[in-house]
Design a protein around this motif. Sequence first.
Motif, short mmCIF file in Angstrom:
data_model
loop_
_atom_site.label_atom_id
_atom_site.label_comp_id
_atom_site.label_asym_id
_atom_site.label_seq_id
_atom_site.Cartn_x
_atom_site.Cartn_y
_atom_site.Cartn_z
N PHE A 148 0.81 -1.22 0.00
CA PHE A 148 0.00 0.00 0.00
C PHE A 148 0.84 1.27 0.00
N PRO A 149 1.94 1.37 0.76
CA PRO A 149 2.73 2.61 0.72
C PRO A 149 3.18 2.98 -0.69
N HIS A 150 3.61 2.01 -1.47
CA HIS A 150 4.05 2.30 -2.83
C HIS A 150 2.86 2.64 -3.73
N LEU A 151 1.72 2.01 -3.48
CA LEU A 151 0.51 2.34 -4.23
C LEU A 151 0.06 3.77 -3.91
N PHE A 152 0.15 4.15 -2.65
CA PHE A 152 -0.22 5.50 -2.22
C PHE A 152 0.66 6.55 -2.90
N LEU A 153 1.97 6.34 -2.87
CA LEU A 153 2.89 7.30 -3.49
C LEU A 153 2.71 7.32 -5.00
N ARG A 154 2.40 6.18 -5.57
CA ARG A 154 2.16 6.14 -7.02
C ARG A 154 0.93 6.96 -7.39
N SER A 155 -0.12 6.89 -6.57
CA SER A 155 -1.33 7.66 -6.87
C SER A 155 -1.08 9.15 -6.74
N LEU A 156 -0.28 9.57 -5.74
CA LEU A 156 0.09 10.99 -5.64
C LEU A 156 0.90 11.43 -6.84
#
Length: 305
Positions: A148-156
């Motif tokens: 999830f952390p990488h998914l979150f940063l990817r969405s930003l």
Amino acid sequence: MDNFESRGWLSLLEIDHPPPTALIREFFSNLSFHIYDSNAPVRSWIRGVEFTITPRVVVEALGVPVVREPDYPYDKSPPLDVVMSYITGSSIQWGSDPRIMSAELTETAYLFFRIACHSLWPISHLHTIPLERCVFLYAFVSGASISFPHLFLRSLNEVHRSSAVGHALIHPIFIHRILLFLGLDGFPSGESIHVVAPIGATFLRQRAAHLRVDPTRPRGGPSGVVPPPPSSTGADAAETSGGAAADADVPPLTTSDDSDIRHTLDHVLTVQAVHGQILVDVLDEIRALRPELAQFRRSSPPPPF
């Protein structure tokens, strides 16, 4: 709920007070990326103070686990025929179409889609789904491990590069929790951002309308048994395990056992109620009925006693 619990994501369902709209707008206005990569830190400035968000910060602020070697993003994406057959519930020979209509998803996949593409990796339009998000939905529903952390940063990252209006202020609750974790203090109070949950009265009406309309075009071959998704290790796992064992890793998507879906829906509706969205929907419907009620009063005098 089991999907979130098995991933260690239950903390993402915790309720927080919506942050001030001005705070989230300032965060996105000052958002900066040194390189466009989900491992790279994200920087923003709030009232002149720099805040740096890394995968580790997301883990500690939101209480989600570290996934060292996630299955998704896939090194080798599963065949589109398998992905589309899995999320639509019918055998499909996929062509060159770059998207799918949300009305074509099974009920289970659609529920997960609303959560995944609204709250985890948002998209600007919830009725047409690009292929990239179909593969993400496939991974999410089938239980593939996701960081999830990488998914979150990817969405930003995507919001920073996108001009889509629908991407304007995503993840406000998560961003607020992260900024507070990093020491945000003293930001002026103001109008809270309006948090729209993925499922509510409006959603249920829209879904019913979508299901009354046939998909815009037929999808490939005849219906049949939908193959289960392959192992997350792709062709290599199929070769080492003989294919059948890999197919058994994840059960095929069905709608027969809806207890977990019902539990998830009940929880999300509770979250929605906390934010007041269901009440807003009801009030909107009452306002829409007022002219009809007024006309009814004028045209129909009360009966005599």
